[in-house]
Each structure stands twice: as structure tokens, then as C-alpha cells.
Write a protein that holds these residues in place. Structure first.
Motif, PDB file in Angstrom:
ATOM      1  N   PHE A  70      69.299   5.860  75.297  1.00  0.00           N
ATOM      2  CA  PHE A  70      68.329   5.969  74.201  1.00  0.00           C
ATOM      3  C   PHE A  70      67.425   7.200  74.298  1.00  0.00           C
ATOM      4  N   PRO A  71      66.771   7.486  75.444  1.00  0.00           N
ATOM      5  CA  PRO A  71      65.891   8.671  75.504  1.00  0.00           C
ATOM      6  C   PRO A  71      66.637   9.969  75.202  1.00  0.00           C
ATOM      7  N   GLY A  72      67.841  10.102  75.755  1.00  0.00           N
ATOM      8  CA  GLY A  72      68.617  11.320  75.504  1.00  0.00           C
ATOM      9  C   GLY A  72      69.002  11.469  74.048  1.00  0.00           C
ATOM     10  N   GLY A  77      68.387  14.124  69.032  1.00  0.00           N
ATOM     11  CA  GLY A  77      68.200  13.976  67.585  1.00  0.00           C
ATOM     12  C   GLY A  77      67.064  14.843  67.070  1.00  0.00           C
ATOM     13  N   ILE A  78      65.954  14.867  67.803  1.00  0.00           N
ATOM     14  CA  ILE A  78      64.809  15.685  67.401  1.00  0.00           C
ATOM     15  C   ILE A  78      65.158  17.174  67.448  1.00  0.00           C
ATOM     16  N   VAL A  79      65.848  17.579  68.518  1.00  0.00           N
ATOM     17  CA  VAL A  79      66.243  18.989  68.655  1.00  0.00           C
ATOM     18  C   VAL A  79      67.156  19.407  67.511  1.00  0.00           C
ATOM     19  N   ILE A  80      68.151  18.573  67.196  1.00  0.00           N
ATOM     20  CA  ILE A  80      69.082  18.888  66.109  1.00  0.00           C
ATOM     21  C   ILE A  80      68.353  18.955  64.767  1.00  0.00           C
ATOM     22  N   PHE A  84      68.098  22.309  62.357  1.00  0.00           N
ATOM     23  CA  PHE A  84      68.474  22.312  60.940  1.00  0.00           C
ATOM     24  C   PHE A  84      67.284  22.702  60.064  1.00  0.00           C
ATOM     25  N   LEU A  85      66.117  22.130  60.357  1.00  0.00           N
ATOM     26  CA  LEU A  85      64.915  22.416  59.577  1.00  0.00           C
ATOM     27  C   LEU A  85      64.573  23.899  59.610  1.00  0.00           C
ATOM     28  N   VAL A  86      64.516  24.467  60.812  1.00  0.00           N
ATOM     29  CA  VAL A  86      64.147  25.870  60.965  1.00  0.00           C
ATOM     30  C   VAL A  86      65.226  26.781  60.404  1.00  0.00           C
ATOM     31  N   GLY A  87      66.481  26.510  60.759  1.00  0.00           N
ATOM     32  CA  GLY A  87      67.573  27.380  60.336  1.00  0.00           C
ATOM     33  C   GLY A  87      67.714  27.471  58.826  1.00  0.00           C
TER      34      GLY A  87
END
Length: 258
Positions: A70-72, A77-80, A84-87
Motif C-alpha cells: 500500500f505505501p509504495g 500513484g502521487i508521483v505519476i 502527468f499534471l506537470v507534463g
């Protein structure tokens, strides 16, 4: 008449797209970004399986080991999401600034792409974060309403209903990013202007955005699977670019009356 005005916007957008073909360059940047992001997701997925292979070995005898994943999963998920948001925010503001220059009858250049990023990137990111939070908050209600609608209307009809709902939402919330780039407004003010534009010119925007959705969704299918795989992204990119120009022309034509 409103229909004649929309047809004139479509014609002028076509002339602009034909005159300044450099506005289509971001299509290739979007392809490169998509490949890079999905490559990252695939590699992360494989690495996660290898790293946590013991979990899959013991999950049947001790289901609690699954919680170790779960933590990983949350961190990845947050990193992805942020990638996507920034890119795609970078592509949005850079591309739309090029469209703005083209609609001013000037040839867009690379510096116009980077200038859009410098000026409007953080405003668009903040606006998207706000919109995504709003979607998350309202998701339980909309999901329940859609399930009820699908049960009553049937899956096929509900699918068309969902398509029209997407168009309806785009009419009111589909122009706030271009408005930020055109006017330099704050995200909330741009969203407010977008809602006003949709409310005042609903019929014209409905035709434009419905056409954009249908053409971009189905243009690749009619050419067969191979063409869809090889050129689908390019066809959809051209369609999206063109209709972005049309919507921006609608805003330019009516901005003083909002």
C-alpha cells in the motif's frame, strides 16, 4: 445569427491552421511525453513486481502481507499524477500561447512556446489541482447518479449520455486554460469567465465541442486498426488543435461582452 458566427469561426480557424503549420509541432511533443510517461509507468510496474515478489508468494497463506504494498502504491500513484499534471500543463500553456500568436496573424515560434510556460504554467497547475479536487469531492454523487441512469436507460444509451455530459461540462469549463493564457487571469477568475462564456453562447459551443469529441473519438476507427495505431495520435492531435483554435476565436469574438 449565432450559427453563421460559429461557421465563420470554423472557417477562420481553418485558414489560420493552414497558414501557420508550426502550431502542430506540439502534437509530436505530446507523443514523446506520452511515451516517456507510459514507459515510466511500465518500468515502475515491473520493478515493483520484482521488488515485492515475496508478497505474491505469501499472499495466499498470509493475506495481510498485501498491506505492505500500500505505501509504495500510494507514493507511485502521487508521483505519476504529478508527472502527468506537470507534463501536460507545460504542453497546454506552451501550445495555447502559440495558438494565441497564430490567431493574432503572426507566425508562432519556439520562444512563444517557452514564454507561455514561463508566464502561465503555475496558474494552470493551480487551476487543474482545484478542478481535480472538485471532481474527487463530487465523484461519489456523480457515480451513483450514473449507475442509476445506466440501469434505467441501458448501457448503450448511458454511454451516449455520458458523452453528452462530457460535452456539457466542456461548454462551461473547457475554456478556462485558454482564457488564462489570453488574459493572464487567476485560475478562479478564468473559470468564472469560462462559465459565463458557456452560459451565454451555449448553442454555438455545443456544436463545436460535440463535433470535436465525435471526430477525435471516431476518426481513427474508420481507417482500421493499423492506421489507428500508426496515425491515431496524429489525427486526434490535428483535430484537437483545430477545435482549440475555433473555441479561442469564439472567446475572442465575445470577450468584451462577458
Amino acid at each position: 445569427m449565432w450559427f453563421d458566427e460559429i461557421m465563420d469561426d470554423c472557417k477562420q480557424a481553418l485558414l489560420t491552421a493552414n497558414k501557420f503549420k508550426t502550431i502542430f509541432i506540439p502534437i509530436f511533443l505530446k507523443l514523446a511525453l506520452s511515451i516517456a510517461l507510459f514507459g515510466y509507468i511500465f518500468i515502475s510496474f515491473i520493478a515493483g513486481i520484482i521488488k515485492n515478489s515475496y508478497v505474491f508468494e505469501y499472499m495466499y497463506t498470509d493475506p495481510s502481507v498485501i498491506m505492505e504494498l500500500f505505501p509504495g502504491l500510494v507514493i507511485n500513484g502521487i508521483v505519476i499524477y504529478l508527472l502527468f499534471l506537470v507534463g501536460f500543463s507545460i504542453l497546454d500553456v506552451g501550445s495555447i500561447n502559440m495558438f494565441k500568436i497564430a490567431l493574432d496573424d503572426q507566425k508562432p515560434k519556439y520562444k512563444d512556446f517557452t514564454e507561455g510556460i514561463k508566464k502561465y504554467f503555475f496558474k494552470v497547475v493551480l487551476g487543474k489541482l482545484f478542478m481535480h479536487l472538485l471532481i474527487i469531492i463530487t465523484l461519489p454523487v456523480t457515480a451513483v447518479l450514473y449507475i442509476i441512469y445506466a440501469l434505467i436507460a441501458g448501457t448503450l444509451t448511458a454511454g451516449w449520455g455520458l458523452l453528452f455530459l462530457g460535452v456539457f461540462v466542456s461548454i462551461f469549463l473547457g475554456t478556462w486554460v485558454p482564457i488564462i493564457v489570453i488574459e493572464g487571469y487567476s485560475p478562479l477568475k478564468a473559470i468564472g469567465k469560462s462559465i459565463k462564456l458557456g452560459a451565454k453562447y451555449f448553442k454555438g459551443l455545443f456544436i463545436v465541442l460535440l463535433a470535436a469529441t465525435l471526430i477525435s473519438s471516431y476518426s481513427t476507427v474508420i481507417f482500421g486498426v493499423l492506421a489507428a495505431v500508426l496515425a491515431g495520435w496524429f489525427i486526434a492531435g490535428i483535430v484537437t488543435t483545430y477545435f482549440n483554435l475555433v473555441v479561442m476565436r469564439v472567446y475572442y469574438r465575445n470577450r468584451e461582452r462577458l
